[in-house]
Scaffold this motif. Structure first.
Motif, PDB file in Angstrom:
ATOM      1  N   PHE A   1       0.855  -1.190   0.000  1.00 51.96           N
ATOM      2  CA  PHE A   1       0.000   0.000   0.000  1.00 51.96           C
ATOM      3  C   PHE A   1       0.892   1.242   0.000  1.00 51.96           C
ATOM      4  CE2 PHE A   1      -3.930  -2.255   1.071  1.00 51.96           C
ATOM      5  CZ  PHE A   1      -3.433  -3.422   1.641  1.00 51.96           C
ATOM      6  N   ASN A   2       0.697   2.115  -0.995  1.00 53.45           N
ATOM      7  CA  ASN A   2       1.411   3.392  -0.977  1.00 53.45           C
ATOM      8  C   ASN A   2       0.919   4.238   0.190  1.00 53.45           C
ATOM      9  OD1 ASN A   2       3.126   3.200  -3.256  1.00 53.45           O
ATOM     10  ND2 ASN A   2       1.411   3.616  -4.623  1.00 53.45           N
ATOM     11  N   CYS A   3       1.715   5.209   0.606  1.00 56.39           N
ATOM     12  CA  CYS A   3       1.332   6.050   1.749  1.00 56.39           C
ATOM     13  C   CYS A   3       0.107   6.909   1.441  1.00 56.39           C
ATOM     14  CB  CYS A   3       2.501   6.911   2.226  1.00 56.39           C
ATOM     15  SG  CYS A   3       3.236   7.948   0.970  1.00 56.39           S
ATOM     16  N   ASP A   4      -0.301   6.976   0.172  1.00 55.03           N
ATOM     17  CA  ASP A   4      -1.570   7.693  -0.129  1.00 55.03           C
ATOM     18  C   ASP A   4      -2.776   6.790   0.130  1.00 55.03           C
ATOM     19  OD1 ASP A   4      -1.772   7.494  -3.820  1.00 55.03           O
ATOM     20  OD2 ASP A   4      -1.702   5.928  -2.277  1.00 55.03           O
ATOM     21  N   GLY A   5      -2.506   5.515   0.504  1.00 50.08           N
ATOM     22  CA  GLY A   5      -3.597   4.610   0.879  1.00 50.08           C
ATOM     23  C   GLY A   5      -3.974   3.602  -0.191  1.00 50.08           C
ATOM     24  N   ASP A   6      -3.500   3.812  -1.433  1.00 49.83           N
ATOM     25  CA  ASP A   6      -3.863   2.898  -2.519  1.00 49.83           C
ATOM     26  C   ASP A   6      -3.051   1.608  -2.473  1.00 49.83           C
ATOM     27  OD1 ASP A   6      -4.543   5.290  -5.240  1.00 49.83           O
ATOM     28  OD2 ASP A   6      -5.706   4.630  -3.488  1.00 49.83           O
ATOM     29  N   GLU A   7      -3.703   0.482  -2.722  1.00 56.73           N
ATOM     30  CA  GLU A   7      -2.994  -0.801  -2.847  1.00 56.73           C
ATOM     31  C   GLU A   7      -2.418  -0.912  -4.246  1.00 56.73           C
ATOM     32  OE1 GLU A   7      -5.175  -4.236  -1.582  1.00 56.73           O
ATOM     33  OE2 GLU A   7      -3.441  -5.581  -1.870  1.00 56.73           O
ATOM     34  N   VAL A   8      -1.178  -1.394  -4.349  1.00 53.86           N
ATOM     35  CA  VAL A   8      -0.501  -1.483  -5.650  1.00 53.86           C
ATOM     36  C   VAL A   8       0.018  -2.899  -5.867  1.00 53.86           C
ATOM     37  CG1 VAL A   8       0.062   0.957  -5.820  1.00 53.86           C
ATOM     38  CG2 VAL A   8       1.650  -0.609  -4.642  1.00 53.86           C
ATOM     39  N   GLU A   9       0.536  -3.118  -7.083  1.00 56.25           N
ATOM     40  CA  GLU A   9       0.825  -4.475  -7.539  1.00 56.25           C
ATOM     41  C   GLU A   9       2.182  -5.020  -7.119  1.00 56.25           C
ATOM     42  OE1 GLU A   9      -1.132  -1.846 -10.746  1.00 56.25           O
ATOM     43  OE2 GLU A   9       0.614  -1.730  -9.421  1.00 56.25           O
ATOM     44  N   GLN A  10       3.186  -4.145  -6.955  1.00 57.89           N
ATOM     45  CA  GLN A  10       4.544  -4.657  -6.802  1.00 57.89           C
ATOM     46  C   GLN A  10       5.428  -3.619  -6.114  1.00 57.89           C
ATOM     47  OE1 GLN A  10       6.339  -7.189  -6.208  1.00 57.89           O
ATOM     48  NE2 GLN A  10       5.773  -8.174  -8.138  1.00 57.89           N
ATOM     49  N   CYS A  11       6.453  -4.107  -5.440  1.00 57.27           N
ATOM     50  CA  CYS A  11       7.421  -3.204  -4.801  1.00 57.27           C
ATOM     51  C   CYS A  11       8.741  -3.945  -4.672  1.00 57.27           C
ATOM     52  CB  CYS A  11       6.913  -2.773  -3.420  1.00 57.27           C
ATOM     53  SG  CYS A  11       8.032  -1.651  -2.556  1.00 57.27           S
ATOM     54  N   GLY A  12       9.786  -3.430  -5.307  1.00 55.16           N
ATOM     55  CA  GLY A  12      11.065  -4.154  -5.335  1.00 55.16           C
ATOM     56  C   GLY A  12      11.817  -4.059  -4.019  1.00 55.16           C
ATOM     57  N   ASN A  13      12.010  -2.834  -3.518  1.00 53.82           N
ATOM     58  CA  ASN A  13      12.698  -2.680  -2.230  1.00 53.82           C
ATOM     59  C   ASN A  13      11.881  -3.363  -1.127  1.00 53.82           C
ATOM     60  OD1 ASN A  13      14.905  -1.102  -3.150  1.00 53.82           O
ATOM     61  ND2 ASN A  13      13.574   0.696  -3.236  1.00 53.82           N
ATOM     62  N   GLY A  14      10.562  -3.312  -1.277  1.00 55.26           N
ATOM     63  CA  GLY A  14       9.693  -3.973  -0.304  1.00 55.26           C
ATOM     64  C   GLY A  14       9.855  -5.483  -0.311  1.00 55.26           C
ATOM     65  N   ALA A  15      10.083  -6.056  -1.494  1.00 52.16           N
ATOM     66  CA  ALA A  15      10.251  -7.520  -1.597  1.00 52.16           C
ATOM     67  C   ALA A  15      11.470  -7.983  -0.808  1.00 52.16           C
ATOM     68  CB  ALA A  15      10.375  -7.918  -3.070  1.00 52.16           C
ATOM     69  N   ARG A  16      12.550  -7.187  -0.863  1.00 52.84           N
ATOM     70  CA  ARG A  16      13.759  -7.551  -0.106  1.00 52.84           C
ATOM     71  C   ARG A  16      13.477  -7.454   1.404  1.00 52.84           C
ATOM     72  NH1 ARG A  16      15.839  -3.732  -3.334  1.00 52.84           N
ATOM     73  NH2 ARG A  16      16.780  -2.639  -1.565  1.00 52.84           N
ATOM     74  N   CYS A  17      12.780  -6.381   1.803  1.00 57.68           N
ATOM     75  CA  CYS A  17      12.472  -6.206   3.234  1.00 57.68           C
ATOM     76  C   CYS A  17      11.497  -7.277   3.709  1.00 57.68           C
ATOM     77  CB  CYS A  17      11.912  -4.802   3.473  1.00 57.68           C
ATOM     78  SG  CYS A  17      13.168  -3.506   3.314  1.00 57.68           S
ATOM     79  N   PHE A  18      10.538  -7.642   2.838  1.00 58.89           N
ATOM     80  CA  PHE A  18       9.605  -8.732   3.183  1.00 58.89           C
ATOM     81  C   PHE A  18      10.383 -10.009   3.523  1.00 58.89           C
ATOM     82  CE2 PHE A  18       6.690 -12.144   2.680  1.00 58.89           C
ATOM     83  CZ  PHE A  18       7.358 -13.053   1.877  1.00 58.89           C
ATOM     84  N   ALA A  19      11.353 -10.353   2.652  1.00 63.62           N
ATOM     85  CA  ALA A  19      12.121 -11.600   2.853  1.00 63.62           C
ATOM     86  C   ALA A  19      12.908 -11.549   4.161  1.00 63.62           C
ATOM     87  CB  ALA A  19      13.053 -11.813   1.674  1.00 63.62           C
ATOM     88  N   ARG A  20      13.548 -10.426   4.429  1.00 69.11           N
ATOM     89  CA  ARG A  20      14.298 -10.251   5.687  1.00 69.11           C
ATOM     90  C   ARG A  20      13.340 -10.376   6.882  1.00 69.11           C
ATOM     91  NH1 ARG A  20      18.264 -11.455   6.443  1.00 69.11           N
ATOM     92  NH2 ARG A  20      19.416 -10.211   4.927  1.00 69.11           N
ATOM     93  N   PHE A  21      12.145  -9.796   6.744  1.00 63.69           N
ATOM     94  CA  PHE A  21      11.167  -9.779   7.843  1.00 63.69           C
ATOM     95  C   PHE A  21      10.695 -11.190   8.181  1.00 63.69           C
ATOM     96  CE2 PHE A  21       7.908  -7.860  10.457  1.00 63.69           C
ATOM     97  CZ  PHE A  21       6.782  -8.661  10.310  1.00 63.69           C
TER      98      PHE A  21
END
Ligand SMILES: N[C@H](CCC[C@H](N)C(=O)O)C(=O)O
Length: 276
Positions: free
Chosen positions: A65-85
């Motif tokens: 979810f972008n900080c404007d509240g909309d859900e989006v399809e993909q996030c590259g930096n987020g994918a790396r943080c997801f895996a670490r998390f």
């Protein structure tokens, strides 16, 4: 009720990451905007929600979810943080993870050196897959932006990108053109606007004005899209070092029909709780 979360970043592109496997979470655009506010909330570019996968043989689902509240399809930096998390939170003991996103399965791998490499899937270029209003697929599309015509390359990494080549990222008109491109009427779902400076065939500098977040210090899917656009234009080789304002990513793409690989860091800044 308290809600546990981690604050993380990939090269300064920062995230609130929530374990939706062991916690039940009800989100709304208003709540995401409130939490995302850097003065009255936690502050982030995107919120990442980790859930059980809905597909057999897939480890997790992760929603962005972008900080404007909309859900989006993909996030590259987020994918790396997801895996670490999920690794650090004990949700998995795997180093190679499969995860379902709104636009397909991606494959993060935790490397021994602490970096994370993600198979980000195959880029798409057809106008209807971006989505972008154009008569046909093209390497370069002229786009009227304010008083200028800008040559963009459109790429979908699951999320939409419009990449242009600039002489210098320092002088690039990111603040002026970014919002105009993001909200351009030819992009019915809006778009992320990339500004790429070619340093050599194996090195670029990049700034991205992100859809729903403004300019971020780094954009992983933006780096993928920029390198793919540069390779397609004959300007780059298959493996490129991408300098963002927040640090460096390595992007590799072997060409049409092949997936894009992104390698970079993922950092946990702190864990917290909030009354939800
Ligand atoms: N703003 C993007 C989502 C986040 C992408 C970015 N943070 C990344 O690392 O890929 C969009 O609306 O498509």
């Amino acid at each position: 009720m308290t809600l546990r979360f981690s604050k993380m970043h990939g090269l300064g592109n920062d995230f609130m990451v929530i374990d939706g496997v062991r916690q039940s979470v009800t989100l709304s655009p208003e709540l995401i905007q409130q939490w995302g506010d850097r003065h009255f909330g936690i502050g982030f570019d995107q919120l990442l929600l980790v859930e059980q996968s809905t597909q057999a043989g897939v480890d997790f689902r992760y929603r962005i979810f972008n900080c404007d509240g909309d859900e989006v399809e993909q996030c590259g930096n987020g994918a790396r943080c997801f895996a670490r998390f999920v690794r650090d939170q004990g949700l998995t003991d795997k180093d190679e993870i499969t995860v379902e996103t709104a636009k397909g399965i991606i494959y993060p791998k935790l490397e021994a050196d602490g970096n994370v490499t993600v198979n980000m899937g195959v880029p798409r270029f057809a106008p209807e897959e971006i989505p972008f209003e154009a008569p046909n697929e093209a390497l370069i599309d002229p786009l009227i932006v304010g008083e200028r015509v800008v040559d963009i390359s459109v790429v979908s990494m699951g999320n939409p990108h419009a990449v242009q080549v600039v002489d210098s990222v320092v002088t690039a008109p990111v603040a002026e053109q970014g919002p105009l491109i993001e909200n351009h009427p030819r992009f019915p779902a809006r778009v992320n606007a990339g500004f790429m400076e070619i340093v050599s065939r194996i090195e670029i500098r990049l700034r991205v004005f992100e859809r729903g977040a403004g300019e971020t210090l780094a954009c992983g899917t933006g780096a993928c899209a920029a390198v793919v656009a540069g390779i397609r234009r004959g300007l780059l080789d298959e493996r490129v070092l991408v300098h963002t304002r927040g640090g460096d990513l390595t992007i590799a793409w072997a060409g049409s029909g092949q997936p894009v690989f992104m390698t970079g860091p993922a950092v946990t800044v702190f864990s917290g709780e909030l009354a939800a």
